[in-house]
Scaffold this motif. Structure first.
Motif, PDB file in Angstrom:
ATOM      1  N   GLU A  61       0.860  -1.275   0.026  1.00 37.60           N
ATOM      2  CA  GLU A  61       0.054   0.032   0.093  1.00 37.60           C
ATOM      3  C   GLU A  61       0.818   1.411   0.040  1.00 37.60           C
ATOM      4  O   GLU A  61       0.617   2.255  -0.810  1.00 37.60           O
ATOM      5  N   LEU A  62       1.910   1.152   0.919  1.00 39.46           N
ATOM      6  CA  LEU A  62       3.184   2.187   0.653  1.00 39.46           C
ATOM      7  C   LEU A  62       3.390   2.605  -0.565  1.00 39.46           C
ATOM      8  O   LEU A  62       3.761   3.744  -1.143  1.00 39.46           O
ATOM      9  N   GLU A  63       3.663   1.631  -1.207  1.00 43.88           N
ATOM     10  CA  GLU A  63       4.254   1.652  -2.624  1.00 43.88           C
ATOM     11  C   GLU A  63       3.414   2.132  -3.343  1.00 43.88           C
ATOM     12  O   GLU A  63       3.559   2.988  -4.490  1.00 43.88           O
ATOM     13  N   GLU A  64       2.020   1.540  -3.591  1.00 42.40           N
ATOM     14  CA  GLU A  64       0.784   2.164  -4.397  1.00 42.40           C
ATOM     15  C   GLU A  64       0.658   3.737  -4.010  1.00 42.40           C
ATOM     16  O   GLU A  64       0.235   4.250  -5.060  1.00 42.40           O
ATOM     17  N   HIS A  65       0.814   4.177  -2.934  1.00 45.76           N
ATOM     18  CA  HIS A  65       0.833   5.360  -2.464  1.00 45.76           C
ATOM     19  C   HIS A  65       2.114   6.346  -2.877  1.00 45.76           C
ATOM     20  O   HIS A  65       2.242   7.509  -2.637  1.00 45.76           O
ATOM     21  N   GLU A  66       2.831   5.651  -3.466  1.00 42.07           N
ATOM     22  CA  GLU A  66       4.228   6.222  -4.043  1.00 42.07           C
ATOM     23  C   GLU A  66       5.139   7.065  -2.755  1.00 42.07           C
ATOM     24  O   GLU A  66       5.965   7.712  -3.067  1.00 42.07           O
ATOM     25  N   LEU A  67       5.245   6.143  -1.599  1.00 42.34           N
ATOM     26  CA  LEU A  67       5.890   6.678  -0.690  1.00 42.34           C
ATOM     27  C   LEU A  67       7.191   5.875  -0.445  1.00 42.34           C
ATOM     28  O   LEU A  67       8.060   6.297   0.027  1.00 42.34           O
ATOM     29  N   VAL A  68       7.344   4.553  -0.849  1.00 42.70           N
ATOM     30  CA  VAL A  68       8.295   3.838  -1.018  1.00 42.70           C
ATOM     31  C   VAL A  68       8.276   3.111  -2.396  1.00 42.70           C
ATOM     32  O   VAL A  68       7.563   2.934  -3.137  1.00 42.70           O
ATOM     33  N   CYS A  69       9.471   2.662  -2.681  1.00 46.51           N
ATOM     34  CA  CYS A  69       9.849   2.180  -3.873  1.00 46.51           C
ATOM     35  C   CYS A  69      10.456   0.741  -3.617  1.00 46.51           C
ATOM     36  O   CYS A  69      11.305   0.821  -2.724  1.00 46.51           O
ATOM     37  N   ARG A  70      10.120  -0.327  -4.319  1.00 47.94           N
ATOM     38  CA  ARG A  70      10.526  -1.759  -3.965  1.00 47.94           C
ATOM     39  C   ARG A  70      11.608  -1.707  -5.350  1.00 47.94           C
ATOM     40  O   ARG A  70      11.214  -1.935  -6.346  1.00 47.94           O
ATOM     41  N   LYS A  71      12.677  -2.392  -4.769  1.00 44.60           N
ATOM     42  CA  LYS A  71      13.767  -2.823  -5.889  1.00 44.60           C
ATOM     43  C   LYS A  71      14.144  -4.306  -5.716  1.00 44.60           C
ATOM     44  O   LYS A  71      14.319  -4.846  -4.446  1.00 44.60           O
ATOM     45  N   ILE A  72      13.753  -4.901  -6.740  1.00 41.93           N
ATOM     46  CA  ILE A  72      13.985  -6.561  -6.837  1.00 41.93           C
ATOM     47  C   ILE A  72      15.432  -6.822  -7.485  1.00 41.93           C
ATOM     48  O   ILE A  72      15.619  -6.356  -8.657  1.00 41.93           O
ATOM     49  N   TYR A  73      16.280  -7.562  -6.854  1.00 43.28           N
ATOM     50  CA  TYR A  73      17.666  -8.064  -7.422  1.00 43.28           C
ATOM     51  C   TYR A  73      17.423  -9.170  -8.168  1.00 43.28           C
ATOM     52  O   TYR A  73      17.085 -10.024  -7.558  1.00 43.28           O
ATOM     53  N   ALA A  74      17.959  -9.328  -9.482  1.00 43.03           N
ATOM     54  CA  ALA A  74      17.985 -10.573 -10.182  1.00 43.03           C
ATOM     55  C   ALA A  74      19.104 -11.480  -9.668  1.00 43.03           C
ATOM     56  O   ALA A  74      20.148 -11.462 -10.132  1.00 43.03           O
ATOM     57  N   GLN A  75      18.797 -12.171  -8.618  1.00 41.81           N
ATOM     58  CA  GLN A  75      19.721 -13.139  -8.034  1.00 41.81           C
ATOM     59  C   GLN A  75      19.033 -14.347  -7.383  1.00 41.81           C
ATOM     60  O   GLN A  75      17.880 -14.227  -7.235  1.00 41.81           O
ATOM     61  N   VAL A  76      19.542 -15.358  -7.087  1.00 39.56           N
ATOM     62  CA  VAL A  76      19.090 -16.592  -6.548  1.00 39.56           C
ATOM     63  C   VAL A  76      19.810 -16.841  -5.061  1.00 39.56           C
ATOM     64  O   VAL A  76      21.144 -16.683  -5.083  1.00 39.56           O
ATOM     65  N   PRO A  77      19.154 -16.615  -4.074  1.00 41.89           N
ATOM     66  CA  PRO A  77      17.652 -16.236  -3.898  1.00 41.89           C
ATOM     67  C   PRO A  77      17.488 -14.848  -4.237  1.00 41.89           C
ATOM     68  O   PRO A  77      18.320 -13.940  -4.003  1.00 41.89           O
ATOM     69  N   PRO A  78      16.202 -14.565  -4.473  1.00 44.62           N
ATOM     70  CA  PRO A  78      15.781 -13.263  -4.739  1.00 44.62           C
ATOM     71  C   PRO A  78      15.928 -12.495  -3.587  1.00 44.62           C
ATOM     72  O   PRO A  78      15.997 -12.777  -2.580  1.00 44.62           O
ATOM     73  N   LYS A  79      16.338 -11.108  -3.868  1.00 42.33           N
ATOM     74  CA  LYS A  79      16.732  -9.987  -2.921  1.00 42.33           C
ATOM     75  C   LYS A  79      15.719  -8.676  -3.135  1.00 42.33           C
ATOM     76  O   LYS A  79      15.617  -8.439  -4.192  1.00 42.33           O
TER      77      LYS A  79
END
Length: 121
Positions: A61-79
């Protein structure tokens, strides 16, 4: 997604901020992300009373309200890491002011809350 029982009321700034920050852990999540706790597991350790599911919902919800941004790293296991957006950073002084007010009135607030819980409310 849950269905709203009460219609949206977005007539003033207080209504808007209530809609964006409604959720038991959102203010703490913003504060801890600002302090550098970026991974979901770190946030879980900082807020052990919250379930991982609830934290994930509130982070989304915080991401949808543009207060936080999520960064997904392409690695195993996912980060995954969360960062405050520039928009989210504008809330930090407000959260700090609320925290300072709570600190200044800590004894009074604690006594009132405990008194209310003792009365079964």
């Amino acid at each position: 997604m849950r269905e709203r029982k009460i219609p949206l009321n977005l007539n003033c700034g207080l209504d808007l901020i209530g809609e964006v920050l409604y959720g038991k852990w959102k203010i703490r999540l913003l504060w801890f992300i600002n302090e550098g706790y970026l991974r979901p597991s770190e946030l879980q350790r900082k807020i052990p009373d919250a379930s991982r599911r609830v934290l994930n919902i509130q982070l989304k919800e915080l991401e949808e309200h543009e207060l936080v941004c999520r960064k997904i790293y392409a690695q195993v296991p996912p980060k995954v890491e969360y960062y405050l957006t520039d928009f989210g950073k504008t809330l930090i002084p407000v959260i700090a002011a609320l925290g300072n007010w709570g600190d200044e009135h800590e004894d009074r607030l604690r006594n009132l809350i405990l008194k209310r819980s003792e009365n079964g409310e």
